[in-house]
Motif scaffolding. Structure first.
Motif, PDB file in Angstrom:
ATOM      1  N   ASN A  98       0.595  -1.211  -0.022  1.00  0.00           N
ATOM      2  CA  ASN A  98       0.224  -0.191  -0.075  1.00  0.00           C
ATOM      3  C   ASN A  98       0.972   1.289  -0.043  1.00  0.00           C
ATOM      4  N   ILE A  99       0.594   2.237  -0.826  1.00  0.00           N
ATOM      5  CA  ILE A  99       1.256   3.395  -0.934  1.00  0.00           C
ATOM      6  C   ILE A  99       0.465   4.601  -0.483  1.00  0.00           C
ATOM      7  N   THR A 100       1.215   5.512   0.055  1.00  0.00           N
ATOM      8  CA  THR A 100       0.451   6.879   0.194  1.00  0.00           C
ATOM      9  C   THR A 100       1.433   7.972  -0.409  1.00  0.00           C
ATOM     10  N   TYR A 217     -12.006   8.384   3.506  1.00  0.00           N
ATOM     11  CA  TYR A 217     -12.612   8.745   2.212  1.00  0.00           C
ATOM     12  C   TYR A 217     -14.076   9.178   2.324  1.00  0.00           C
ATOM     13  N   ASN A 329      -3.637   3.363  -4.515  1.00  0.00           N
ATOM     14  CA  ASN A 329      -3.125   2.932  -3.253  1.00  0.00           C
ATOM     15  C   ASN A 329      -1.922   1.826  -3.775  1.00  0.00           C
TER      16      ASN A 329
HETATM   17  N1  LIG Z   1      -9.987   3.460   3.884  1.00  0.00           N
HETATM   18  C1  LIG Z   1      -9.099   3.962   4.252  1.00  0.00           C
HETATM   19  N2  LIG Z   1      -8.977   5.179   5.054  1.00  0.00           N
HETATM   20  N3  LIG Z   1      -7.852   3.551   4.186  1.00  0.00           N
HETATM   21  C2  LIG Z   1      -6.481   3.886   4.595  1.00  0.00           C
HETATM   22  C3  LIG Z   1      -6.056   4.952   3.699  1.00  0.00           C
HETATM   23  C4  LIG Z   1      -4.482   4.815   3.869  1.00  0.00           C
HETATM   24  C5  LIG Z   1      -3.833   5.862   3.304  1.00  0.00           C
HETATM   25  C6  LIG Z   1      -3.951   5.427   1.703  1.00  0.00           C
HETATM   26  N4  LIG Z   1      -2.799   4.645   1.167  1.00  0.00           N
HETATM   27  C7  LIG Z   1      -4.075   6.742   0.943  1.00  0.00           C
HETATM   28  O1  LIG Z   1      -2.897   7.143   0.122  1.00  0.00           O
HETATM   29  O2  LIG Z   1      -5.208   7.125   0.693  1.00  0.00           O
END
Ligand SMILES: N=C(N)NCCCC[C@H](N)C(=O)O
Ligand SMILES: O=C(O)CCC(=O)C(=O)O
Ligand SMILES: [Fe+2]
Length: 335
Positions: A98-100, A217, A329
């Motif tokens: 998973n990336i942010t 979200y 993501n």
């Molecule tokens: N449904 C949720 N909130 N998931 C978690 C989001 C974590 C950040 C995600 N990689 C991003 O960049 O949005």
């Protein structure tokens, strides 16, 4: 609007849980006091703890313990329920998948989404169509993995519905404003997450964050986090990161992107991140209560009136927002 909050408020929601569905009790003082606290918390911090929520502490712990025993399994076991595009992005993802904002997150997770029937929302939802993956292979896994998670989902979903009724009152909207076309058939996301000890991750794969800074979200998130491990951080308006220190038996709640649009910015989601600097594996379980998948969210009249009369945000279809986020993501071919 956000503020320079230094602490995250704790709200005892027991009067709300007891009375919000009873039309004769919705004007009682203790319930209205909870509504005032929700309003203040949503305006100032965008985050609050809830206690007095009625979800048994034993179940809250069991959900974390089952998650912990899953994450302790060998990689090849966990990969039996691997997330793929074919599974509709449902399933297990190892650390760094998973990336942010383009940077790998140092957590592993299992993602669940509310089931979607083939074609239910046309092309809109097709990337998320697929089966939720419940682990059922390892001889010693809790054989009741799925049952426990489903009991929990039932309760947190109902709690979220009730809190959203309180938030509707806090905004001066009808009590059922988040029902019907908006969230009467709520979509949900459920994530079991584990943040390893950073030094256990090979240096070549390591970044410094468990989950990069983001907002959630949908409407309302409920996080069930490990006791004693401080790692979730929330950013106030001055840019200072405040720890959401674990408080046993509570959920950490926060509001999401859809509520910002719906309220025309009266409530704004707060940026948060996770960094596990401790020498312990940290488990957290996130439940995300969302609007209807196909809801077109727009600033409502009663909120526009309080904010200058014009819509500050474009309409947004929740499902489109979610699919875009999910697709961003994950890097194609890296999971
Ligand atoms: N449904 C949720 N909130 N998931 C978690 C989001 C974590 C950040 C995600 N990689 C991003 O960049 O949005
Ligand atoms: O692990 C946590 O405490 C929070 C995780 C989070 O922010 C998320 O999944 O959206
Ligand atoms: Fe989050």
């Amino acid at each position: 609007m956000g503020s320079d909050f230094k602490t995250i408020p704790i709200i005892d929601v027991s009067p709300l849980v007891a009375k919000i569905d009873d039309p004769k009790s919705t004007t009682s003082d203790d319930l209205l006091e909870v509504v005032r606290q929700l309003d203040k918390a949503c305006k100032e911090a965008g985050f609050f703890y809830v206690k007095g929520h009625g979800v048994p502490d034993s179940l809250i712990r069991e959900v974390r313990e089952i998650s912990r025993s899953f994450f302790a399994l060998p990689a090849e076991e966990k990969l039996k329920i691997k997330m793929t595009t074919k599974s509709g992005y449902r399933g297990y993802q190892k650390v760094g998948v998973n990336i942010t904002k383009g940077k790998p997150d140092m957590h592993e997770a299992i993602d669940y989404y509310r089931p979607i029937l083939p074609g239910q929302y046309g092309d809109l939802a097709s990337p998320l169509e697929g089966n939720n993956l419940w682990y059922a292979y390892w001889p010693k896994t809790p054989f009741n993995f799925k049952e426990v998670m489903e009991d929990y989902l039932f309760l947190v979903k109902d709690l979220s519905r009730k809190i959203m009724r309180g938030i509707a009152l806090a905004l001066g909207a009808p009590i059922d404003a988040f029902e019907g076309d908006c969230a009467g058939d709520p979509f949900w996301v459920f994530r079991l997450m584990c943040y390893p000890v950073l030094t256990d991750i090979p240096e070549s794969e390591r970044t410094d964050t468990g989950i990069g800074a983001h907002t959630d979200y949908g409407l309302l998130s409920l996080v069930n986090q490990d006791d004693e491990i401080q790692a979730l951080e929330v950013q106030n308006r001055s840019g200072v990161w405040i720890y959401a220190v674990p408080i046993p038996g509570t959920f950490v709640c926060n509001i999401g992107d859809m509520l910002k649009v719906w309220t025309n910015g009266i409530y704004e989601p707060t940026v948060h991140r996770v960094i596990n600097k401790t020498p312990f594996y940290r488990v957290s379980v996130g439940f995300f209560y969302e609007s209807n998948f196909d809801a077109c969210i727009q600033p409502v009249e009663c909120c526009k009136q309080k904010t200058g009369g014009v819509a500050k945000y474009d309409n947004i279809v929740y499902g489109e927002h979610l699919v875009k986020k999910v697709q961003n993501n994950f890097v194609k071919g890296r999971y």
